[in-house]
Design an enzyme around this catalytic site. Structure first.
Site, PDB file in Angstrom:
ATOM      1  N   ASP A  79      21.508  -3.231  -0.854  1.00 57.24           N
ATOM      2  CA  ASP A  79      20.901  -2.315  -1.824  1.00 57.24           C
ATOM      3  C   ASP A  79      20.327  -1.064  -1.160  1.00 57.24           C
ATOM      4  O   ASP A  79      20.604   0.055  -1.562  1.00 57.24           O
ATOM      5  CB  ASP A  79      19.759  -2.999  -2.591  1.00 57.24           C
ATOM      6  CG  ASP A  79      20.246  -4.154  -3.445  1.00 57.24           C
ATOM      7  OD1 ASP A  79      21.444  -4.176  -3.775  1.00 57.24           O
ATOM      8  OD2 ASP A  79      19.417  -5.021  -3.768  1.00 57.24           O
ATOM      9  N   ARG A 131       3.085  -6.816  -0.387  1.00 54.62           N
ATOM     10  CA  ARG A 131       3.451  -5.546  -1.037  1.00 54.62           C
ATOM     11  C   ARG A 131       2.457  -4.426  -0.792  1.00 54.62           C
ATOM     12  O   ARG A 131       2.847  -3.311  -0.452  1.00 54.62           O
ATOM     13  CB  ARG A 131       3.691  -5.749  -2.538  1.00 54.62           C
ATOM     14  CG  ARG A 131       4.854  -6.681  -2.881  1.00 54.62           C
ATOM     15  CD  ARG A 131       6.078  -6.416  -2.079  1.00 54.62           C
ATOM     16  NE  ARG A 131       7.245  -7.177  -2.519  1.00 54.62           N
ATOM     17  CZ  ARG A 131       8.352  -7.282  -1.816  1.00 54.62           C
ATOM     18  NH1 ARG A 131       8.448  -6.688  -0.628  1.00 54.62           N
ATOM     19  NH2 ARG A 131       9.379  -7.967  -2.257  1.00 54.62           N
ATOM     20  N   ASP A 172       7.390  -6.931  -8.428  1.00 52.31           N
ATOM     21  CA  ASP A 172       7.289  -6.104  -7.227  1.00 52.31           C
ATOM     22  C   ASP A 172       7.310  -4.604  -7.529  1.00 52.31           C
ATOM     23  O   ASP A 172       6.597  -3.834  -6.905  1.00 52.31           O
ATOM     24  CB  ASP A 172       8.395  -6.476  -6.239  1.00 52.31           C
ATOM     25  CG  ASP A 172       8.084  -7.806  -5.547  1.00 52.31           C
ATOM     26  OD1 ASP A 172       6.886  -8.083  -5.342  1.00 52.31           O
ATOM     27  OD2 ASP A 172       9.011  -8.551  -5.234  1.00 52.31           O
ATOM     28  N   SER A 204      18.039 -15.103  -4.692  1.00 50.18           N
ATOM     29  CA  SER A 204      17.363 -13.897  -4.241  1.00 50.18           C
ATOM     30  C   SER A 204      16.140 -14.347  -3.461  1.00 50.18           C
ATOM     31  O   SER A 204      15.299 -15.085  -3.972  1.00 50.18           O
ATOM     32  CB  SER A 204      16.968 -13.053  -5.449  1.00 50.18           C
ATOM     33  OG  SER A 204      16.010 -12.105  -5.047  1.00 50.18           O
TER      34      SER A 204
HETATM   35  N1  ARG Z   1       7.773 -14.119  -8.135  1.00 46.50           N
HETATM   36  C1  ARG Z   1       7.179 -13.833  -6.875  1.00 46.50           C
HETATM   37  C2  ARG Z   1       6.170 -12.735  -7.005  1.00 46.50           C
HETATM   38  O1  ARG Z   1       6.221 -12.000  -7.937  1.00 46.50           O
HETATM   39  C3  ARG Z   1       8.178 -13.572  -5.793  1.00 46.50           C
HETATM   40  C4  ARG Z   1       9.230 -12.559  -6.023  1.00 46.50           C
HETATM   41  C5  ARG Z   1       9.985 -12.378  -4.753  1.00 46.50           C
HETATM   42  N2  ARG Z   1      11.241 -11.745  -4.852  1.00 46.50           N
HETATM   43  C6  ARG Z   1      12.419 -12.357  -4.624  1.00 46.50           C
HETATM   44  N3  ARG Z   1      13.468 -11.629  -4.545  1.00 46.50           N
HETATM   45  N4  ARG Z   1      12.517 -13.629  -4.484  1.00 46.50           N
HETATM   46  O2  ARG Z   1       5.301 -12.597  -6.174  1.00 46.50           O
END
Ligand code: ARG
Length: 408
Positions: free
Chosen positions: A25, A105, A134, A185
């Site tokens: 990406d 993040r 995110d 993912s």
């Molecule tokens: N759902 C989790 C959060 O919002 C993790 C998201 C992580 N992303 C991924 N591509 N698995 O903190």
């Protein structure tokens, strides 16, 4: 395709800082941002403890047209300024998820803003999709630190599938490393591994073994229990098994020990900020052990009323972090409360890890509030037994009064 022009009048191009991972990406995004927005791309890769790439991703970003590429090792800062504060708050979203992705993040955002300000860039780009948390954490974090920064989310704008991205890369000579398609993912850092998509989207289906990337299946873990001692100073881990270590090392060490014993697997249906329920799995080996240990020490060293009040704060605090408001007055104020409670959270916790489980089996502290003289049922009891009767009379009085009144 509409060609936007973010260049200045004299045709010197404006700059955009891209949160770059080296994956498909963000590699495609380097070219796409140039083509669509006419921007010079500065690619920034931030290491928060994810596994290293098989090639030099910085060099590849430059070959792919970035005017500059930076690799920032932020592991130490991640541990000291983000993980330890959340550990002091025993942060777990919905009492289940140790916020491994969510906590990284704000740090990534801080680094991007720093680079953008240093480079005089007015734009920041990230590869988050439009359905997740995110994107909120990036966008809100960025404007919290620099309200004038503009944000572009290529993945929210383009409509390319994975195959189309690969075709785009081929057509435009973007060098990519196409890995075998992973049905999941995944996001990884020192504090944990998140996994979503694929068969996991069926909330009834047990996560298949391939969904777990870090931990040993508990059934294959050692048949002997493993004991670990963790020493804390003011709520911060400082030593493992009697050996003083710096934070990154402590987490790496505990990740290794817990993974080996199958500890830290989590299966959760969670509520995203954008209103969607989503089924995700996590592996948070060190986080699981450390939060258990930290709470164990708090039970020994914090007064009951503080423990109870802090529990409510912890829940709110965890939601704030999950919801992308790390850089906000409420999170900072709750953090100040949490910090104050940690003054005497100093001592050692012993844990037993065995085939996927972890249990506190010992704790000690120079500030322990546990008084054996008061607690014991054996000889040496110091508790004043007569005082119990008077206390219970007063404690039960409202109920007794109510009971009489309601019987009339
Ligand atoms: N759902 C989790 C959060 O919002 C993790 C998201 C992580 N992303 C991924 N591509 N698995 O903190």
């Amino acid at each position: 395709m509409v060609a936007y022009n973010c260049g200045t009048a004299d045709n010197k191009r404006e700059k955009i800082v891209l949160a770059y991972s080296g994956g498909l990406d963000t590699s495609v995004a380097i070219r796409w941002l140039q083509d669509k927005y006419n921007l010079d791309v500065i690619a920034v890769a931030i290491n928060v403890g994810q596994p290293p790439s098989s090639d030099d991703i910085v060099a590849r970003a430059l070959r792919n047209g970035a005017i500059k590429a930076e690799f920032i090792d932020a592991k130490k800062e991640f541990v000291e300024d983000y993980i330890w504060p959340t550990l002091k708050g025993n942060a777990m979203y919905q009492d289940v998820y140790p916020l491994s992705t969510a906590t990284a993040r704000p740090l990534i955002v801080k680094k991007l803003v720093e680079v953008a300000q240093k480079e005089g860039a007015k734009y920041i780009a990230h590869g988050c999709t439009a359905k997740g948390n995110d994107q909120v954490r990036f966008d809100v974090g960025i404007v919290s630190l620099d309200p004038d920064m503009k944000i572009i989310g290529p993945m929210r704008e383009w409509v390319m599938t994975r195959e189309e991205e690969i075709d785009y890369a081929k057509e435009n000579g973007v060098e990519i490393i196409v890995k075998k398609e992973n049905p999941f993912s995944v996001d990884e850092n020192l504090w944990g591994r998140s996994c979503e998509c694929g068969i996991i989207e069926d909330a009834w289906a047990e996560p298949p073994e391939e969904a777990w990337g870090w931990t040993t299946n508990p059934k294959n873990a050692p048949d002997e229990a493993e004991y670990v001692e963790i020493e804390f100073e003011k709520g911060v881990p400082v030593a493992v098994n009697g050996k003083k270590m710096e934070g990154v090392k402590i987490i790496e060490e505990l990740n290794a020990i817990a993974c080996k014993n199958g500890v830290g697997r989590i299966d959760h249906v969670e509520d995203r900020l954008v209103g969607i329920k989503s089924r995700e799995t996590y592996e948070c080996p060190a986080a699981t052990v450390l939060i258990k240990a930290h709470r164990g020490l708090e039970f020994l060293t914090l007064q009951k009323d503080v423990l109870e009040y802090k529990r409510g704060v912890e829940q709110r605090y965890s939601e704030i972090i999950y919801n992308g408001l790390w850089y906000g007055v409420l999170r900072e104020s709750l953090q100040a409360f949490i910090e104050k409670t940690q003054e005497f959270v100093t001592g050692v916790v012993r844990l037993k890890l065995y085939k996927g489980s972890v249990m506190v089996v010992g704790r000690k502290s120079e500030y322990s509030l546990y008084d054996e003289g008061l607690a014991t049922y054996a000889k040496g009891d110091e508790f004043n037994h007569e005082s119990a009767l008077g206390f219970i009379y007063c404690w039960g009085l409202p109920n007794k009064t109510t009971s009489r009144a309601h019987k009339k």
